[in-house]
Scaffold this motif. Structure first.
Motif, PDB file in Angstrom:
ATOM      1  N   PHE A  96       0.841  -1.191   0.000  1.00 18.97           N
ATOM      2  CA  PHE A  96       0.000   0.000   0.000  1.00 18.97           C
ATOM      3  C   PHE A  96       0.876   1.240   0.000  1.00 18.97           C
ATOM      4  CE2 PHE A  96       0.962  -1.021   4.339  1.00 18.97           C
ATOM      5  CZ  PHE A  96       1.241   0.207   4.927  1.00 18.97           C
ATOM      6  N   LYS A  97       0.244   2.369  -0.251  1.00 20.21           N
ATOM      7  CA  LYS A  97       0.947   3.641  -0.226  1.00 20.21           C
ATOM      8  C   LYS A  97      -0.049   4.723   0.176  1.00 20.21           C
ATOM      9  CE  LYS A  97       3.706   6.656  -3.190  1.00 20.21           C
ATOM     10  NZ  LYS A  97       4.148   6.882  -4.574  1.00 20.21           N
ATOM     11  N   GLY A  98       0.373   5.627   1.036  1.00 22.50           N
ATOM     12  CA  GLY A  98      -0.461   6.760   1.389  1.00 22.50           C
ATOM     13  C   GLY A  98      -0.494   7.751   0.232  1.00 22.50           C
ATOM     14  N   THR A  99      -1.610   8.434   0.077  1.00 27.97           N
ATOM     15  CA  THR A  99      -1.766   9.396  -0.999  1.00 27.97           C
ATOM     16  C   THR A  99      -2.748  10.475  -0.558  1.00 27.97           C
ATOM     17  OG1 THR A  99      -2.159   9.613  -3.379  1.00 27.97           O
ATOM     18  CG2 THR A  99      -3.617   8.119  -2.182  1.00 27.97           C
ATOM     19  N   SER A 100      -3.093  11.354  -1.456  1.00 34.51           N
ATOM     20  CA  SER A 100      -4.063  12.410  -1.156  1.00 34.51           C
ATOM     21  C   SER A 100      -5.391  12.069  -1.833  1.00 34.51           C
ATOM     22  CB  SER A 100      -3.565  13.752  -1.688  1.00 34.51           C
ATOM     23  OG  SER A 100      -3.543  13.734  -3.103  1.00 34.51           O
ATOM     24  N   PHE A 101      -6.464  12.707  -1.379  1.00 38.09           N
ATOM     25  CA  PHE A 101      -7.755  12.512  -2.028  1.00 38.09           C
ATOM     26  C   PHE A 101      -7.670  12.894  -3.503  1.00 38.09           C
ATOM     27  CE2 PHE A 101      -9.426  12.540   2.315  1.00 38.09           C
ATOM     28  CZ  PHE A 101     -10.354  11.516   2.239  1.00 38.09           C
ATOM     29  N   ASP A 102      -6.938  13.960  -3.799  1.00 36.27           N
ATOM     30  CA  ASP A 102      -6.835  14.443  -5.179  1.00 36.27           C
ATOM     31  C   ASP A 102      -6.116  13.460  -6.101  1.00 36.27           C
ATOM     32  OD1 ASP A 102      -8.165  16.769  -4.476  1.00 36.27           O
ATOM     33  OD2 ASP A 102      -6.322  17.912  -4.198  1.00 36.27           O
ATOM     34  N   GLU A 103      -5.145  12.746  -5.579  1.00 38.24           N
ATOM     35  CA  GLU A 103      -4.318  11.850  -6.402  1.00 38.24           C
ATOM     36  C   GLU A 103      -4.735  10.380  -6.329  1.00 38.24           C
ATOM     37  OE1 GLU A 103      -1.858  12.818  -8.517  1.00 38.24           O
ATOM     38  OE2 GLU A 103      -2.502  14.848  -8.022  1.00 38.24           O
ATOM     39  N   ALA A 104      -5.594  10.028  -5.400  1.00 35.66           N
ATOM     40  CA  ALA A 104      -5.897   8.620  -5.125  1.00 35.66           C
ATOM     41  C   ALA A 104      -6.371   7.858  -6.359  1.00 35.66           C
ATOM     42  CB  ALA A 104      -6.928   8.510  -4.004  1.00 35.66           C
ATOM     43  N   TYR A 105      -7.348   8.399  -7.076  1.00 36.78           N
ATOM     44  CA  TYR A 105      -7.869   7.647  -8.214  1.00 36.78           C
ATOM     45  C   TYR A 105      -6.828   7.508  -9.325  1.00 36.78           C
ATOM     46  CZ  TYR A 105     -10.491   5.628 -11.911  1.00 36.78           C
ATOM     47  OH  TYR A 105     -10.879   4.764 -12.904  1.00 36.78           O
ATOM     48  N   LEU A 106      -6.107   8.568  -9.616  1.00 33.36           N
ATOM     49  CA  LEU A 106      -5.091   8.488 -10.677  1.00 33.36           C
ATOM     50  C   LEU A 106      -4.010   7.468 -10.336  1.00 33.36           C
ATOM     51  CD1 LEU A 106      -4.718  12.255 -11.637  1.00 33.36           C
ATOM     52  CD2 LEU A 106      -5.930  10.454 -12.884  1.00 33.36           C
ATOM     53  N   GLU A 107      -3.615   7.427  -9.063  1.00 38.26           N
ATOM     54  CA  GLU A 107      -2.587   6.454  -8.662  1.00 38.26           C
ATOM     55  C   GLU A 107      -3.134   5.029  -8.727  1.00 38.26           C
ATOM     56  OE1 GLU A 107       0.647   7.661  -6.008  1.00 38.26           O
ATOM     57  OE2 GLU A 107      -0.832   9.066  -5.187  1.00 38.26           O
ATOM     58  N   LEU A 108      -4.392   4.833  -8.297  1.00 38.66           N
ATOM     59  CA  LEU A 108      -4.996   3.504  -8.389  1.00 38.66           C
ATOM     60  C   LEU A 108      -5.135   3.076  -9.844  1.00 38.66           C
ATOM     61  CD1 LEU A 108      -6.342   1.070  -6.959  1.00 38.66           C
ATOM     62  CD2 LEU A 108      -8.528   2.265  -7.325  1.00 38.66           C
ATOM     63  N   LYS A 109      -5.600   3.970 -10.698  1.00 38.77           N
ATOM     64  CA  LYS A 109      -5.773   3.657 -12.124  1.00 38.77           C
ATOM     65  C   LYS A 109      -4.434   3.247 -12.749  1.00 38.77           C
ATOM     66  CE  LYS A 109      -7.340   5.648 -16.473  1.00 38.77           C
ATOM     67  NZ  LYS A 109      -7.904   6.824 -17.136  1.00 38.77           N
ATOM     68  N   SER A 110      -3.379   3.957 -12.410  1.00 36.57           N
ATOM     69  CA  SER A 110      -2.054   3.623 -12.923  1.00 36.57           C
ATOM     70  C   SER A 110      -1.615   2.240 -12.438  1.00 36.57           C
ATOM     71  CB  SER A 110      -1.052   4.695 -12.487  1.00 36.57           C
ATOM     72  OG  SER A 110       0.256   4.337 -12.846  1.00 36.57           O
ATOM     73  N   LEU A 111      -1.829   1.960 -11.151  1.00 34.26           N
ATOM     74  CA  LEU A 111      -1.476   0.655 -10.580  1.00 34.26           C
ATOM     75  C   LEU A 111      -2.258  -0.460 -11.276  1.00 34.26           C
ATOM     76  CD1 LEU A 111      -0.023  -1.034  -8.349  1.00 34.26           C
ATOM     77  CD2 LEU A 111      -2.044  -0.599  -6.916  1.00 34.26           C
ATOM     78  N   ILE A 112      -3.551  -0.276 -11.449  1.00 34.39           N
ATOM     79  CA  ILE A 112      -4.378  -1.293 -12.107  1.00 34.39           C
ATOM     80  C   ILE A 112      -3.892  -1.519 -13.536  1.00 34.39           C
ATOM     81  CG2 ILE A 112      -6.682  -1.823 -12.997  1.00 34.39           C
ATOM     82  CD1 ILE A 112      -7.786  -0.261 -10.520  1.00 34.39           C
ATOM     83  N   GLY A 113      -3.619  -0.450 -14.243  1.00 30.87           N
ATOM     84  CA  GLY A 113      -3.128  -0.577 -15.612  1.00 30.87           C
ATOM     85  C   GLY A 113      -1.848  -1.372 -15.685  1.00 30.87           C
ATOM     86  N   GLU A 114      -0.937  -1.113 -14.765  1.00 29.53           N
ATOM     87  CA  GLU A 114       0.336  -1.857 -14.749  1.00 29.53           C
ATOM     88  C   GLU A 114       0.110  -3.330 -14.430  1.00 29.53           C
ATOM     89  OE1 GLU A 114       4.781  -1.557 -12.826  1.00 29.53           O
ATOM     90  OE2 GLU A 114       3.409   0.132 -12.607  1.00 29.53           O
ATOM     91  N   ILE A 115      -0.764  -3.608 -13.473  1.00 30.47           N
ATOM     92  CA  ILE A 115      -1.060  -5.004 -13.108  1.00 30.47           C
ATOM     93  C   ILE A 115      -1.688  -5.737 -14.283  1.00 30.47           C
ATOM     94  CG2 ILE A 115      -2.545  -6.476 -11.682  1.00 30.47           C
ATOM     95  CD1 ILE A 115      -2.157  -4.323  -9.425  1.00 30.47           C
ATOM     96  N   LEU A 116      -2.673  -5.127 -14.907  1.00 30.93           N
ATOM     97  CA  LEU A 116      -3.364  -5.796 -16.011  1.00 30.93           C
ATOM     98  C   LEU A 116      -2.464  -5.999 -17.212  1.00 30.93           C
ATOM     99  CD1 LEU A 116      -6.884  -4.096 -15.801  1.00 30.93           C
ATOM    100  CD2 LEU A 116      -6.163  -6.307 -14.853  1.00 30.93           C
ATOM    101  N   SER A 117      -1.636  -4.996 -17.536  1.00 31.94           N
ATOM    102  CA  SER A 117      -0.756  -5.143 -18.700  1.00 31.94           C
ATOM    103  C   SER A 117       0.357  -6.145 -18.451  1.00 31.94           C
ATOM    104  CB  SER A 117      -0.186  -3.797 -19.131  1.00 31.94           C
ATOM    105  OG  SER A 117       0.683  -3.283 -18.151  1.00 31.94           O
ATOM    106  N   SER A 118       0.762  -6.344 -17.212  1.00 30.25           N
ATOM    107  CA  SER A 118       1.826  -7.313 -16.919  1.00 30.25           C
ATOM    108  C   SER A 118       1.324  -8.749 -16.990  1.00 30.25           C
ATOM    109  CB  SER A 118       2.432  -7.051 -15.540  1.00 30.25           C
ATOM    110  OG  SER A 118       1.539  -7.422 -14.516  1.00 30.25           O
ATOM    111  N   ASN A 119       0.010  -8.911 -17.047  1.00 31.08           N
ATOM    112  CA  ASN A 119      -0.558 -10.261 -17.063  1.00 31.08           C
ATOM    113  C   ASN A 119      -1.308 -10.580 -18.339  1.00 31.08           C
ATOM    114  OD1 ASN A 119       0.060 -11.466 -14.381  1.00 31.08           O
ATOM    115  ND2 ASN A 119      -0.732  -9.491 -13.773  1.00 31.08           N
ATOM    116  N   GLU A 120      -1.036  -9.846 -19.394  1.00 33.32           N
ATOM    117  CA  GLU A 120      -1.696 -10.137 -20.678  1.00 33.32           C
ATOM    118  C   GLU A 120      -0.960 -11.197 -21.438  1.00 33.32           C
ATOM    119  OE1 GLU A 120      -1.958  -6.229 -22.464  1.00 33.32           O
ATOM    120  OE2 GLU A 120      -3.906  -5.954 -21.548  1.00 33.32           O
TER     121      GLU A 120
END
Length: 120
Positions: A96-120
């Protein structure tokens, strides 16, 4: 978090959305997507402990149907967690990583994208 749910539905329409306010975790507001790697379930999630300004994102065992995280983590996911997130002995979080309300979704979206692309 309702906006986060709408964004996740738009950005990741083929994945199960989990979280929001839950009976299982009443002291947290959480939103994320459930995904499987090597037949093991994980959740990429944003979480806000109720009554705090803290916001975290990362990979968790919450909402997978397991009480605690698995000791077996696929290698591709281990690399992402090690490179991007903090790990400790928390029973729910793989990383996990602490973040701000403003950045939370963008950081999660980036993490999800990396996870999904690494498993294609």
């Amino acid at each position: 978090m309702k906006t986060g749910k709408n964004c996740l539905q738009t950005d990741f329409p083929n994945h199960k959305i989990v979280g929001v306010k839950s009976i299982l975790y009443p002291n947290y507001i959480s939103i994320g997507i459930k995904f499987s790697i090597e037949n093991k379930d994980f959740v990429a999630i944003i979480e806000n402990p109720v009554a705090t300004l803290n916001v975290y994102f990362g990979v968790s065992s919450k909402f997978t149907g397991k009480e605690e995280k698995s000791s077996e983590i696929p290698e591709t996911l281990q690399r992402i967690i090690k490179d991007k997130l903090t790990t400790d002995d928390n029973k729910d979080w793989y990383g996990f990583k602490g973040t701000s309300f403003d950045e939370a979704y963008l950081e999660l979206k980036s993490l999800i994208g990396e996870i999904l692309s690494s498993n294609e």
